[in-house]
Design a protein around this motif. Structure first.
Motif, PDB file in Angstrom:
ATOM      1  N   THR A 317       0.851  -1.199   0.000  1.00 24.14           N
ATOM      2  CA  THR A 317       0.000   0.000   0.000  1.00 24.14           C
ATOM      3  C   THR A 317       0.883   1.242   0.000  1.00 24.14           C
ATOM      4  O   THR A 317       0.795   2.087   0.891  1.00 24.14           O
ATOM      5  CB  THR A 317      -0.955   0.020   1.208  1.00 24.14           C
ATOM      6  OG1 THR A 317      -0.213  -0.274   2.409  1.00 24.14           O
ATOM      7  CG2 THR A 317      -2.069  -0.979   1.059  1.00 24.14           C
ATOM      8  N   TYR A 496      -9.541  11.929   5.305  1.00 22.31           N
ATOM      9  CA  TYR A 496      -9.065  11.315   6.550  1.00 22.31           C
ATOM     10  C   TYR A 496      -7.620  11.727   6.834  1.00 22.31           C
ATOM     11  O   TYR A 496      -6.856  12.014   5.915  1.00 22.31           O
ATOM     12  CB  TYR A 496      -9.168   9.789   6.461  1.00 22.31           C
ATOM     13  CG  TYR A 496     -10.556   9.301   6.146  1.00 22.31           C
ATOM     14  CD1 TYR A 496     -11.514   9.141   7.144  1.00 22.31           C
ATOM     15  CD2 TYR A 496     -10.924   9.016   4.822  1.00 22.31           C
ATOM     16  CE1 TYR A 496     -12.795   8.696   6.840  1.00 22.31           C
ATOM     17  CE2 TYR A 496     -12.208   8.574   4.518  1.00 22.31           C
ATOM     18  CZ  TYR A 496     -13.137   8.416   5.529  1.00 22.31           C
ATOM     19  OH  TYR A 496     -14.404   7.983   5.231  1.00 22.31           O
ATOM     20  N   ASN A 549     -12.788   2.208  11.933  1.00 22.73           N
ATOM     21  CA  ASN A 549     -12.883   3.582  11.453  1.00 22.73           C
ATOM     22  C   ASN A 549     -14.356   3.973  11.287  1.00 22.73           C
ATOM     23  O   ASN A 549     -14.942   3.819  10.210  1.00 22.73           O
ATOM     24  CB  ASN A 549     -12.141   3.751  10.131  1.00 22.73           C
ATOM     25  CG  ASN A 549     -12.183   5.184   9.617  1.00 22.73           C
ATOM     26  OD1 ASN A 549     -12.757   6.070  10.242  1.00 22.73           O
ATOM     27  ND2 ASN A 549     -11.583   5.411   8.458  1.00 22.73           N
ATOM     28  N   ARG A 552     -15.995   7.065   8.814  1.00 20.86           N
ATOM     29  CA  ARG A 552     -16.576   6.880   7.484  1.00 20.86           C
ATOM     30  C   ARG A 552     -18.073   7.201   7.468  1.00 20.86           C
ATOM     31  O   ARG A 552     -18.624   7.602   6.435  1.00 20.86           O
ATOM     32  CB  ARG A 552     -16.378   5.447   7.025  1.00 20.86           C
ATOM     33  CG  ARG A 552     -14.956   5.106   6.618  1.00 20.86           C
ATOM     34  CD  ARG A 552     -14.865   3.640   6.308  1.00 20.86           C
ATOM     35  NE  ARG A 552     -13.602   3.275   5.713  1.00 20.86           N
ATOM     36  CZ  ARG A 552     -13.220   2.035   5.528  1.00 20.86           C
ATOM     37  NH1 ARG A 552     -14.021   1.036   5.895  1.00 20.86           N
ATOM     38  NH2 ARG A 552     -12.064   1.760   4.989  1.00 20.86           N
ATOM     39  N   THR A 598      -1.119   1.688  -4.102  1.00 21.24           N
ATOM     40  CA  THR A 598      -2.549   1.683  -3.779  1.00 21.24           C
ATOM     41  C   THR A 598      -2.878   2.283  -2.415  1.00 21.24           C
ATOM     42  O   THR A 598      -4.009   2.180  -1.972  1.00 21.24           O
ATOM     43  CB  THR A 598      -3.079   0.239  -3.824  1.00 21.24           C
ATOM     44  OG1 THR A 598      -2.338  -0.557  -2.882  1.00 21.24           O
ATOM     45  CG2 THR A 598      -2.925  -0.352  -5.218  1.00 21.24           C
ATOM     46  N   ASP A 600      -4.337   4.562  -0.166  1.00 25.14           N
ATOM     47  CA  ASP A 600      -5.350   5.598  -0.419  1.00 25.14           C
ATOM     48  C   ASP A 600      -6.106   5.992   0.841  1.00 25.14           C
ATOM     49  O   ASP A 600      -7.232   6.473   0.774  1.00 25.14           O
ATOM     50  CB  ASP A 600      -6.342   5.107  -1.488  1.00 25.14           C
ATOM     51  CG  ASP A 600      -7.111   3.860  -1.038  1.00 25.14           C
ATOM     52  OD1 ASP A 600      -6.907   3.394   0.096  1.00 25.14           O
ATOM     53  OD2 ASP A 600      -7.942   3.360  -1.830  1.00 25.14           O
ATOM     54  N   TRP A 601      -5.492   5.773   2.022  1.00 23.89           N
ATOM     55  CA  TRP A 601      -6.213   5.948   3.294  1.00 23.89           C
ATOM     56  C   TRP A 601      -6.738   7.356   3.493  1.00 23.89           C
ATOM     57  O   TRP A 601      -7.773   7.537   4.132  1.00 23.89           O
ATOM     58  CB  TRP A 601      -5.304   5.537   4.455  1.00 23.89           C
ATOM     59  CG  TRP A 601      -3.958   6.173   4.445  1.00 23.89           C
ATOM     60  CD1 TRP A 601      -3.592   7.342   5.032  1.00 23.89           C
ATOM     61  CD2 TRP A 601      -2.794   5.673   3.788  1.00 23.89           C
ATOM     62  NE1 TRP A 601      -2.267   7.605   4.792  1.00 23.89           N
ATOM     63  CE2 TRP A 601      -1.749   6.599   4.040  1.00 23.89           C
ATOM     64  CE3 TRP A 601      -2.525   4.535   3.036  1.00 23.89           C
ATOM     65  CZ2 TRP A 601      -0.451   6.418   3.560  1.00 23.89           C
ATOM     66  CZ3 TRP A 601      -1.237   4.357   2.556  1.00 23.89           C
ATOM     67  CH2 TRP A 601      -0.219   5.273   2.815  1.00 23.89           C
ATOM     68  N   THR A 604      -9.996   7.187   1.361  1.00 26.64           N
ATOM     69  CA  THR A 604     -11.003   6.153   1.629  1.00 26.64           C
ATOM     70  C   THR A 604     -11.135   5.762   3.097  1.00 26.64           C
ATOM     71  O   THR A 604     -12.115   5.142   3.477  1.00 26.64           O
ATOM     72  CB  THR A 604     -10.652   4.865   0.850  1.00 26.64           C
ATOM     73  OG1 THR A 604      -9.405   4.345   1.356  1.00 26.64           O
ATOM     74  CG2 THR A 604     -10.522   5.145  -0.640  1.00 26.64           C
ATOM     75  N   ASN A 606      -9.146   3.578   4.383  1.00 22.30           N
ATOM     76  CA  ASN A 606      -8.623   2.211   4.448  1.00 22.30           C
ATOM     77  C   ASN A 606      -7.162   2.249   4.899  1.00 22.30           C
ATOM     78  O   ASN A 606      -6.242   2.270   4.077  1.00 22.30           O
ATOM     79  CB  ASN A 606      -8.724   1.519   3.087  1.00 22.30           C
ATOM     80  CG  ASN A 606     -10.156   1.299   2.661  1.00 22.30           C
ATOM     81  OD1 ASN A 606     -11.026   1.046   3.478  1.00 22.30           O
ATOM     82  ND2 ASN A 606     -10.414   1.408   1.365  1.00 22.30           N
ATOM     83  N   TYR A 607      -6.941   2.274   6.192  1.00 20.95           N
ATOM     84  CA  TYR A 607      -5.580   2.362   6.715  1.00 20.95           C
ATOM     85  C   TYR A 607      -4.895   1.003   6.648  1.00 20.95           C
ATOM     86  O   TYR A 607      -5.488  -0.019   7.007  1.00 20.95           O
ATOM     87  CB  TYR A 607      -5.597   2.860   8.163  1.00 20.95           C
ATOM     88  CG  TYR A 607      -5.981   4.307   8.283  1.00 20.95           C
ATOM     89  CD1 TYR A 607      -5.024   5.308   8.151  1.00 20.95           C
ATOM     90  CD2 TYR A 607      -7.298   4.692   8.510  1.00 20.95           C
ATOM     91  CE1 TYR A 607      -5.371   6.646   8.243  1.00 20.95           C
ATOM     92  CE2 TYR A 607      -7.657   6.023   8.612  1.00 20.95           C
ATOM     93  CZ  TYR A 607      -6.684   7.004   8.474  1.00 20.95           C
ATOM     94  OH  TYR A 607      -7.031   8.324   8.561  1.00 20.95           O
ATOM     95  N   PRO A 608      -3.640   0.968   6.220  1.00 17.51           N
ATOM     96  CA  PRO A 608      -2.944  -0.316   6.099  1.00 17.51           C
ATOM     97  C   PRO A 608      -2.503  -0.906   7.430  1.00 17.51           C
ATOM     98  O   PRO A 608      -2.243  -2.101   7.514  1.00 17.51           O
ATOM     99  CB  PRO A 608      -1.728   0.026   5.227  1.00 17.51           C
ATOM    100  CG  PRO A 608      -1.498   1.482   5.458  1.00 17.51           C
ATOM    101  CD  PRO A 608      -2.852   2.080   5.673  1.00 17.51           C
ATOM    102  N   ASN A 613      -6.357   3.373  12.216  1.00 18.57           N
ATOM    103  CA  ASN A 613      -7.716   3.474  12.755  1.00 18.57           C
ATOM    104  C   ASN A 613      -7.714   4.182  14.107  1.00 18.57           C
ATOM    105  O   ASN A 613      -8.646   4.915  14.428  1.00 18.57           O
ATOM    106  CB  ASN A 613      -8.326   2.075  12.897  1.00 18.57           C
ATOM    107  CG  ASN A 613      -8.700   1.485  11.551  1.00 18.57           C
ATOM    108  OD1 ASN A 613      -8.960   2.208  10.584  1.00 18.57           O
ATOM    109  ND2 ASN A 613      -8.720   0.166  11.462  1.00 18.57           N
TER     110      ASN A 613
END
Length: 632
Positions: A317, A496, A549, A552, A598, A600-601, A604, A606-608, A613
Motif C-alpha cells: 500500500t 481522513y 474507522n 466513514r 494503492t 489511499d487511506w 477512503t 482504508n488504513y494499512p 484506525n
C-alpha cells in the motif's frame, strides 16, 4: 499543490567500496562520495526544508581519532549551510598551504573524508523546528560497533506503546518522540547483539582487544532490525550507520514510504527517489532498484551488499500521494501516472463545461499540476479528434476546403492564467500582513478571458484545506470576470488524516470533512455526528487492532458529487461574482492511474496498519472536544 502542507523527509546514503585514492585516480578527486552526497541532497530538497543534516563515518582510523562527524542545520538554506561548514576546514587548510588533494592527509585530518555518508532533509510533522529534531540522530559509545546513527522518512503511530516497551526494558528515554523511540529500540538490540558476541568470543578464549574486530565482522544486522522493528506500526524508510562501518536501510512491510538504491563495484547509493539517483549517478531507469517492503538493504564493512527480509511483507500500500505530488515528476513512471490522472478526469471536465470548447479556457495552477494538465489536454483532444471524425463523416461531400480546414484545425483554448510569485512567500512575516500577502502569492494573465462569457478551467494536484484556493486563487481568478470557474483536482477528496509521514493529522483542516459536517447539519442529520463520537469514545481504550474507522459514517449519507458541491459553496469568496465548481478525481481512476501504489487511506479511510484506525478515531474525538492537537 495550492495548499502548502509539510510532508515526508528525504534520505541519502552513500557507501564507497574502494579507497579514496581510487576515486582520486579515476574521477580526479577523493571528494567523489561527498560530491554525490551533495547532489543527492540538493536534488531532494523538495522533500524537506525545515532542516538538514549529514554524517561521515571513517572505518579505519586509529583509536583516539574522531571517526564519526556530523553537521546539522535549521538555517533558511540548511543544505548550503551544512556544506559551507563541511568545506570550511578545507579552505582553512588551503590558506595554510596544505595539499588538500592528498588522500591520506584528507582521511586523517578532514572530518568529511570517509567511506560512509548519510544525509537527511527534514519536514517537521511534529515538534518545534529545533536542531534537536533534525536527523541524523546519534547514539554514542566507546565501542565502535555500538555507535548508531539513524536518519529516516517515517512516522510511527504507536510511539506510546513503544515508549513503554523501552521503559520496561529498564531504559529512561530522553524524549517522547518516535525518533528517540526508534533510535533507542534499534540501539538496545544493537547492544544485545554486541554483548552476545562478546560472551561467545570470550568463552572461546579470545582477548578483549581481539574480540572487537570479530564482533564488527559478525554483527547480525538482520537480526537486530527484525527484533527492533517487530512492534513498529507506521510507514518508514530508515537508514542507519554503525560506527565500525556497517550500514543499512530498512523499509516498512507495507511499502508506505519509498526507498531506492543503485550499486556497482565502486559505490552503493540509496535515496528516497529514483530519478535523484539516476541524475546523480548518470544511470538508466532500470539500473535503480526499489528496496522491497519489509526488506533491509545491508552493506557490511567489507563491502558485501545483502538483501534481507526483516518483516513479513503485507499487501503493498505504497503512498499514492508520492505519485500525485510529493515525489519529483522526472521519474518515468510518476510522470506517466500524473498525465494519466489528468487524462482520466477529462470526461468529467467536458461534462462540467457542457462540451462548449469555443467559450472555455483550459489552464493549471502552477507548478506541480502541469503534468496532469498535459494529460487533461490529451483527454480533451482525444474527444475532439472523435468529434472531428464524426463531423467530417456527417457532411461528407458537402464540405468546402474552408469548412474542412475549420474542422480539422479546431483546438481547445489553452492559456497560462495563474502565475506563482515564489519570492513573495519569503516576505510573509507578521500576522497582520499575512492574509493580504497570501492573497497575492499568485498573479494572473489579463486580457485572454471574455468577461461574463468564458468558462475558466484550472487543474490542481489536490485540494486539502482549500485555504489558498479561497483566499488567493479564486479571488484573483475572479478578477478576470469569467462566467464560471471550474477548479479540477487530479486527486480525490481528502477525507481522513495521514499518520505515516505527512502533516495532515487534524480532520477539521480538510475542506471535504467540513463540507460533510455542514451537510449533516443542514439536512437535519446532526445525530450522525453524535453517534460517531460515542462509537469513537467507546473504543478509545481498546487495543488498536480492535478499532474500527467509524468516521466513514460522516460521509456515508452523501454522494461524492454532493460533497463536491458543498465544497464549491464553502470555498467561493464572497466577492467572486463567477460561478464556482470543484471537480474531483474518483478513487477508481486514481487506482487506474497508479496501479502499483494503492495507499489511499486519506481518500477512503482504508488504513494499512491498525494504528491508522486509532489515529482517525482520536482525531475525531479531538475535533468534537475542541482539542487542536495531533492525534498521535
Amino acid at each position: 499543490m495550492s495548499d502548502q502542507i509539510k510532508h515526508e523527509c528525504g534520505i541519502a546514503l552513500i557507501r564507497l567500496l574502494k579507497p579514496l585514492s581510487y576515486y582520486k585516480e579515476k574521477y580526479g578527486t577523493w571528494k567523489y562520495g561527498l560530491n554525490k552526497l551533495y547532489l543527492l541532497m540538493e536534488k531532494q530538497h523538495n522533500r524537506g526544508q525545515d532542516g538538514a543534516g549529514a554524517v561521515c563515518v571513517k572505518d579505519h582510523l586509529a583509536p583516539g581519532s574522531t571517526y564519526i562527524n556530523r553537521y546539522r542545520s535549521i538555517q533558511q538554506n540548511p543544505i548550503k549551510d551544512i556544506f559551507d561548514r563541511i568545506n570550511k576546514p578545507l579552505k582553512k587548510a588551503i590558506r595554510k598551504g596544505t595539499d588538500v588533494n592528498d588522500c591520506e592527509w584528507a582521511y586523517q585530518n578532514y572530518p568529511f573524508a570517509g567511506e560512509l555518508y548519510l544525509g537527511h532533509l527534514r519536514y517537521g510533522t511534529f515538534g518545534k523546528n529545533s536542531i534537536e529534531f533534525v536527523h541524523p540522530v546519534m547514539r554514542q559509545n566507546n565501542w565502535r560497533s555500538r555507535n548508531l546513527v539513524l536518519a529516516g522518512n517515517f512516522n510511527l503511530t504507536n510511539t506510546d506503546e513503544l515508549f513503554e516497551v523501552l521503559v520496561d526494558l529498564g531504559q529512561h528515554p530522553k524524549a517522547y518522540t518516535d525518533t528517540v523511540t526508534a533510535l533507542e529500540k534499534v540501539g538496545h538490540f544493537l547492544d544485545e547483539e554486541n554483548q552476545l558476541l562478546f560472551r561467545q568470543y570470550k568463552n572461546e578464549g579470545y582477548q578483549n582487544n581481539e574480540i572487537s574486530p570479530l564482533i564488527e565482522s559478525n554483527l547480525d544486522i538482520r537480526n537486530i532490525l527484525e527484533r527492533a522493528t517487530k512492534d513498529w506500526d507506521g510507514g518508514y524508510a530508515m537508514a542507519g550507520l554503525i560506527g565500525h562501518g556497517d550500514a543499512f536501510v530498512v523499509r516498512d512491510p507495507w511499502g508506505i514510504r519509498p526507498a531506492h538504491y543503485y550499486a556497482n563495484d565502486e559505490i552503493v547509493v540509496v535515496a528516497s527517489e529514483r530519478p535523484v539517483i539516476q541524475t546523480a549517478m548518470n544511470v538508466q531507469w532500470n539500473e535503480v532498484h526499489e528496496i522491497e517492503p519489509g526488506e533491509a538493504l545491508i552493506i557490511k564493512k567489507k563491502g558485501e551488499v545483502k538483501h534481507e527480509m526483516v518483516r513479513p511483507p503485507h499487501k503493498r500500500t505504497s503512498c499514492s500521494f508520492e505519485r500525485i505530488y510529493f515525489s519529483r515528476g522526472s521519474d518515468r513512471n510518476i510522470y506517466n501516472e500524473r498525465k494519466e490522472l489528468g487524462r482520466l478526469i477529462s470526461p468529467a471536465i467536458l461534462k462540467a463545461v457542457d462540451y462548449d470548447f469555443i467559450n472555455t479556457v483550459f489552464s493549471f495552477i502552477p507548478n506541480t499540476s502541469e503534468t496532469a494538465f498535459y494529460g487533461m489536454l490529451e483527454g480533451v483532444r482525444s474527444y475532439l479528434t472523435n468529434w472531428k471524425i464524426d463531423e467530417l463523416k456527417k457532411k461528407n461531400g458537402s464540405l468546402t476546403n474552408a469548412d474542412i480546414k475549420k474542422i480539422i484545425s479546431f483546438e481547445p483554448r489553452v492559456e497560462k492564467i495563474a502565475i506563482k510569485d515564489v519570492k513573495l512567500r519569503t516576505f510573509i512575516a507578521d500576522d497582520a500582513s499575512r492574509d493580504d500577502l497570501v492573497a497575492h502569492v499568485y498573479d494572473v494573465t489579463y486580457g485572454v478571458i471574455k468577461n461574463g462569457v468564458d468558462t475558466l478551467v484550472v487543474i490542481d494536484d489536490s485540494i486539502v484545506r482549500g485555504t489558498t484556493l479561497k483566499n488567493s486563487i479564486l479571488r484573483i481568478l475572479g478578477r478576470l470576470h469569467p462566467k464560471k470557474i471550474i477548479v479540477v483536482s487530479s486527486a480525490p477528496q481528502i477525507r481522513y488524516p495521514d499518520c505515516y509521514g505527512i502533516d495532515m493529522a487534524q480532520l477539521d483542516k480538510f475542506i471535504a470533512f467540513n463540507a460533510a459536517i455542514t451537510l449533516l447539519k443542514e439536512t437535519g442529520r446532526e445525530s450522525v455526528i453524535d453517534e460517531v463520537y460515542q462509537k469513537c469514545k467507546e473504543q478509545q481504550n481498546l487495543p488498536k487492532e480492535e478499532m474500527v474507522n467509524y468516521v466513514r459514517e460522516i460521509y456515508r449519507p452523501f454522494t461524492a458529487e454532493q460533497i463536491s458541491a458543498k465544497i464549491s459553496e464553502l470555498l467561493k469568496p464572497d466577492e467572486c461574482l463567477s460561478e464556482v465548481e470543484i471537480v474531483y478525481q474518483s478513487v477508481e481512476n486514481l487506482h487506474k492511474a497508479c496501479p502499483n501504489d494503492t495507499g489511499d487511506w486519506y481518500f477512503t479511510g482504508n488504513y494499512p496498519t491498525p494504528g491508522g484506525n486509532r489515529v482517525v478515531n482520536s482525531s475525531f474525538i479531538n475535533y468534537i472536544e475542541g482539542k487542536h492537537k495531533r492525534a498521535y
